[in-house]
Enzyme design. Structure first.
Site, mmCIF file in Angstrom:
data_model
loop_
_atom_site.group_PDB
_atom_site.id
_atom_site.type_symbol
_atom_site.label_atom_id
_atom_site.label_comp_id
_atom_site.label_asym_id
_atom_site.label_seq_id
_atom_site.Cartn_x
_atom_site.Cartn_y
_atom_site.Cartn_z
ATOM 1 N N SER A 1 -7.706 -2.118 4.551
ATOM 2 C CA SER A 1 -7.429 -2.378 5.959
ATOM 3 C C SER A 1 -6.669 -1.249 6.455
ATOM 4 O O SER A 1 -6.309 -0.163 6.178
ATOM 5 C CB SER A 1 -6.891 -3.580 6.610
ATOM 6 N N ASN B 1 -2.800 -1.518 3.550
ATOM 7 C CA ASN B 1 -2.562 -0.342 4.860
ATOM 8 C C ASN B 1 -2.600 0.274 4.797
ATOM 9 O O ASN B 1 -2.235 1.146 4.031
ATOM 10 C CB ASN B 1 -1.601 -0.899 5.119
ATOM 11 N N GLU B 2 -4.628 1.017 5.192
ATOM 12 C CA GLU B 2 -4.208 2.583 5.242
ATOM 13 C C GLU B 2 -4.664 3.986 4.252
ATOM 14 O O GLU B 2 -4.009 4.647 4.386
ATOM 15 C CB GLU B 2 -3.506 2.867 7.249
ATOM 16 N N ILE B 3 -4.328 2.817 3.063
ATOM 17 C CA ILE B 3 -3.868 4.179 2.125
ATOM 18 C C ILE B 3 -5.284 4.527 2.130
ATOM 19 O O ILE B 3 -5.627 6.043 1.546
ATOM 20 C CB ILE B 3 -3.865 3.235 0.936
#
Length: 858
Positions: free
Chosen positions: A513, A458-460
């Site tokens: 994502s 997530n969002e890395i």
């Protein structure tokens, strides 16, 4: 296979099972979840412990700490994670148990740094909350009473050791609330430990860093062989048959012949003899199911499930392992088109728009989550017309029952691996740990038909390229920056996709994502998007309907819980959003000011705290309404809308649509309507006022579109009806006028637009549109009449109003109950019946039922 033959085989199989039920079982499986005690390491203050559980819940149960969620208690409990804790129990090992070839302890979840001893001897040490550990313990056991002791070393102290030993500081988002946690030097140590990230804090959660036995423990014993795993690999699916391979992983003691049989709901489908070899082996059987019934997502069809069993027979001794499957085809379609690259899921050959939400754990202490809580959240998704939940990467790989419920409800799962908003260390020990974790969880979950896609993190990727992390690290050291990103690539471009390819090759893998592809930052044309311009950027709500990517996997807006929930963690002296308690239960750095900013754009200032909570719910719901409807109208360009988030881990101001106590906010009622299979959606775009219709059904609809403008007293100012043909699985506009021309003879402050879509006498969808901000409307003071009729499971409440009752809110004080609809506009002369599910008496209901409308909130 014909139905009669299937039934005959089923009866024969049942007879066979009854004849062989007396056969000796190869496997003994005993729970070790009772009789536990715990104490702080180095003390003799032993107290009873509940397993599964954690040190926080055990301290709470023994009265040693106060409720961590109440008022400011969280701050008082930061000492717990700096201590080591010891858990112990005893169990008997009789001679018969010890005669088995193998005796093993099976730990389904240890959180996290655990030293496991039997009778004082160290058996093994663990360091990953997300892994399962099977330990051979026969050499450590003695006949009679045995002591099992587990020492949990402090995750903070262990993290500090690793932090200090690492060659550079690994970038971590501010969601690691090290300051609240009173960590030495404010060190953000969470990334060094394979443990749920949200335990270290998040912008919607507390910092309560746990230790303990968070999933069950089993004592297992067997002879000859054990079935380690069963994978069902689907091949071809036609109307007449579906073909499969059963991959049966065995742990064999000595080479010898055996028979493996595959059954579906008790019916034998395949059987074969094997010459087993000592050690771990993988054995394949081909089978087919005749006339397969396909598994569909919620709203498109049924969810038939088949129970597939692998049975191992060695010298008349049997053991077996079963998994449920659903027969369906699913692919993540990434095709080039005129706009870029598609991103949509095709189920059984049909492109499906994904409607749903992001999902986080249901409690900061996951062992407290009951089956009923899981059932409630999945039922909420199903009742709200959702077909997908995204299991977010800062929580946990959920318990099997969550996926079982999603299988049954037709809810696809977007499954993140547990990495979120941080880079990670790249030493070999850490990477090997990640590899083992991925294997454990991919193998555990891969047979579920609800499992839709694996996502690396997530969002890395966004953090590295878009949040400034890359620039910041390069400014400090180019070598370190290169090493950090190389580790990212190793984990998310090699280890995790390799695990999916090896153990679950039929499913798609998405590296991060949001993104537009492996290592490619997100844009609006080629992948999925997390849009936070509304909220963080203070962009207006209508931007939700214009900032649209191929798949909207995250977006959201906050609200506080309702007053009934606030009362459970605060006292009346705290009833101010700027109070210390309310600020502590608001973890967004811009939360309260942002809510107030948006509220004053559209609403007048509420008169008191209770009214603020009510208006805040409306604000959140109306804002997300722009997004849900805008995303759906944009299909097939956009093929998914997952708002942040459906649930909470504690009582807090957050982006959730149901609060920690699983009470529906206004948002949940709104998305239920916004995700309905057929949606009629009036909207403004530029100078044009339009009415779109979205049809998720797989057949065309012949309908009548009924539109009117009414004033707040119910008088019809304008109306138009028109027949429409709405194509299957489509979105299109069916009314299009210039806004100024349309409003030329109308009063936007005293009138509203109402649209309904009918199929014969059946109302398929309805919606309304106000042309002025709510604060500028001349809202009347309505008289709402209600009548109550007792029905099974509760009451039907019928409501009428003489004037527009804006956002009618029904509540029953502190009593328990659920309204089938709420926060809706009740039009003059309209009669609406709302069902209340509750166990309270009619007399009590008459006393506590309260009706609130927006005009009374100022």
């Amino acid at each position: 296979m014909a139905k009669s033959l299937y039934l005959l085989l089923l009866s024969v199989a049942c007879l066979f099972q009854s004849c062989t039920s007396q056969n000796k079982e190869l496997m003994i499986n005993q729970e070790l979840n009772s009789g536990w005690q715990f104490a702080e390491s180095g003390t003799d203050d032993w107290l009873p412990a509940i397993v599964p559980g954690c040190v926080h819940t055990d301290l709470l149960a023994n009265g040693k700490i106060e409720d961590p969620f109440y008022r400011l208690n969280e701050r008082k409990l930061q000492w717990i994670d700096k201590k080591d804790w010891v858990y112990k129990t005893t169990f008997d090992a009789d001679a018969a148990l010890l005669q088995h070839d193998r005796v093993m302890l099976d730990f389904k979840g240890l959180d996290t740094y655990a030293d496991i001893r039997i009778n004082g001897d160290l058996v093994d040490s663990t360091d990953n909350m997300f892994r399962e550990y099977q330990l051979d313990v026969k050499p450590f056991l003695k006949e009679g009473n045995n002591e099992l002791e587990i020492t949990f070393r402090s995750p903070i102290n262990e993290g500090i050791k690793k932090y200090d030993a690492y060659t550079y500081v690994v970038p971590v988002s501010a969601n690691d609330l090290a300051e609240i946690g009173e960590v030495e030097g404010g060190k953000r140590v969470s990334v060094f430990t394979r443990k749920a990230g949200y335990h270290f804090g998040w912008d919607w959660g507390p910092r309560l860093v746990t230790s303990g036995i968070w999933r069950p423990v089993y004592l297992k014993a067997w002879d000859e062989a054990k079935i380690n795993d069963l994978q069902i690999v689907q091949h071809e699916v036609t109307k007449d048959k579906a073909t499969f391979s059963a991959l049966v992983e065995l742990d064999v003691e000595e080479a010898k012949p055996a028979t493996i049989t595959v059954l579906a709901d008790g019916v034998e489908l395949a059987s074969s003899e094997f010459e087993l070899s000592k050690g771990i082996s993988l054995n394949k059987l081909e089978f087919e199911i005749a006339n397969p019934k396909l598994w569909w997502t919620n709203g498109l069809g049924e969810q038939p499930l088949y129970n597939i069993t692998a049975r191992l027979d060695i010298d008349g001794q049997t053991t077996e392992l079963s998994h449920r499957i659903g027969i369906r085809t699913l692919e993540l379609v990434r095709d080039q088109d005129e706009q870029g690259t598609s991103f949509y899921f095709k189920l059984n050959g049909v492109p499906v728009f994904m409607k749903g939400a992001n999902y986080i754990p249901n409690d900061v202490f996951p062992s407290r989550v009951t089956h009923q809580m899981y059932q409630n959240v999945v039922n909420t998704a199903k009742e709200s017309n959702m077909n997908m939940l995204r299991v977010w990467g800062g929580g946990i790989y959920e318990n099997d029952e969550f996926y079982d419920l999603c299988d049954e409800a037709g809810i696809l799962v977007w499954q993140d691996f547990m990495f979120a908003c941080a880079m990670f260390p790249g030493n070999p020990e850490f990477l090997d740990n990640v590899k083992a974790e991925a294997e454990d969880n991919v193998k555990r979950l891969r047979n579920h038909p609800s499992l839709g896609v694996w996502c690396g993190n997530n969002e890395i990727l966004a953090a590295w390229f878009d949040w400034g992390w890359k620039r910041a690290e390069e400014a400090k050291s180019q070598d370190n920056a290169d090493s950090i990103y190389a580790t990212y690539q190793k984990i998310f471009h090699e280890i995790l996709p390799d695990a999916v390819q090896k153990y679950d090759a039929q499913r798609s893998y998405w590296a991060s994502s949001p993104s537009s592809g492996t290592g490619i930052p997100a844009d609006l044309k080629n992948g999925d998007e997390h849009y936070w311009g509304v909220w963080w950027g203070k962009e207006p709500f209508p931007n939700y309907a214009t900032h649209i990517a191929r798949f909207m996997s995250e977006y959201g807006f906050q609200s506080f819980p309702e007053l009934k929930s606030v009362k459970q963690y605060a006292t009346p002296e705290d009833y101010d959003i700027l109070s210390e308690v309310m600020n502590s239960h608001q973890r967004s750095s811009i939360g309260n000011e942002t809510i107030e900013y948006y509220m004053l754009q559209d609403y007048k200032k509420p008169k008191d705290f209770e009214s603020f909570l009510y208006v805040n719910h409306l604000l959140q719901a109306e804002g997300i309404k722009f997004a849900v409807e805008g995303h759906r109208r944009a299909m097939p360009y956009c093929m998914g809308s997952l708002y942040w988030q459906i649930n909470d881990v504690w009582p807090v101001a957050s982006w959730s649509s149901t609060d920690y106590y699983q009470r529906w906010k206004a948002l949940q009622y709104y998305v239920k309507k916004g995700f309905a299979p057929v949606l009629v959606s009036p909207y403004l775009t530029g100078d044009q006022f339009k009415v779109g219709v979205v049809n998720d059904k797989l057949e065309d609809i012949q309908a009548e579109l009924k539109m009117k403008v009414i004033d707040f007293d119910g008088k019809v100012i304008w109306e138009e009806n028109k027949p429409v043909t709405v194509a299957a699985n489509s979105s299109a506009d069916y009314f299009d006028v210039n806004e100024k021309a349309f409003l030329k003879d109308k009063d936007s402050k005293n009138q509203l637009f109402v649209v309904e879509l009918y199929d014969g006498g059946q109302l398929l969808s309805s919606n309304e549109f106000f042309f002025s901000p709510v604060k500028d409307l001349n809202l009347p003071k309505p008289t709402v009449e209600s009548s109550i009729a007792a029905v099974d499971g509760g009451y039907d409440i019928t409501l009428k109003s003489d004037k527009l009752a804006k956002n009618l809110f029904l509540t029953i004080g502190d009593e328990d109950g659920f309204f089938s609809d709420n926060y809706f506009d009740l039009f003059p002369g309209q009669e609406v019946t709302v069902h209340l599910k509750t166990a309270i008496s009619k007399e009590t209901l008459n006393d506590v039922l309260t009706l609130q409308t927006l005009d009374s909130s100022y």
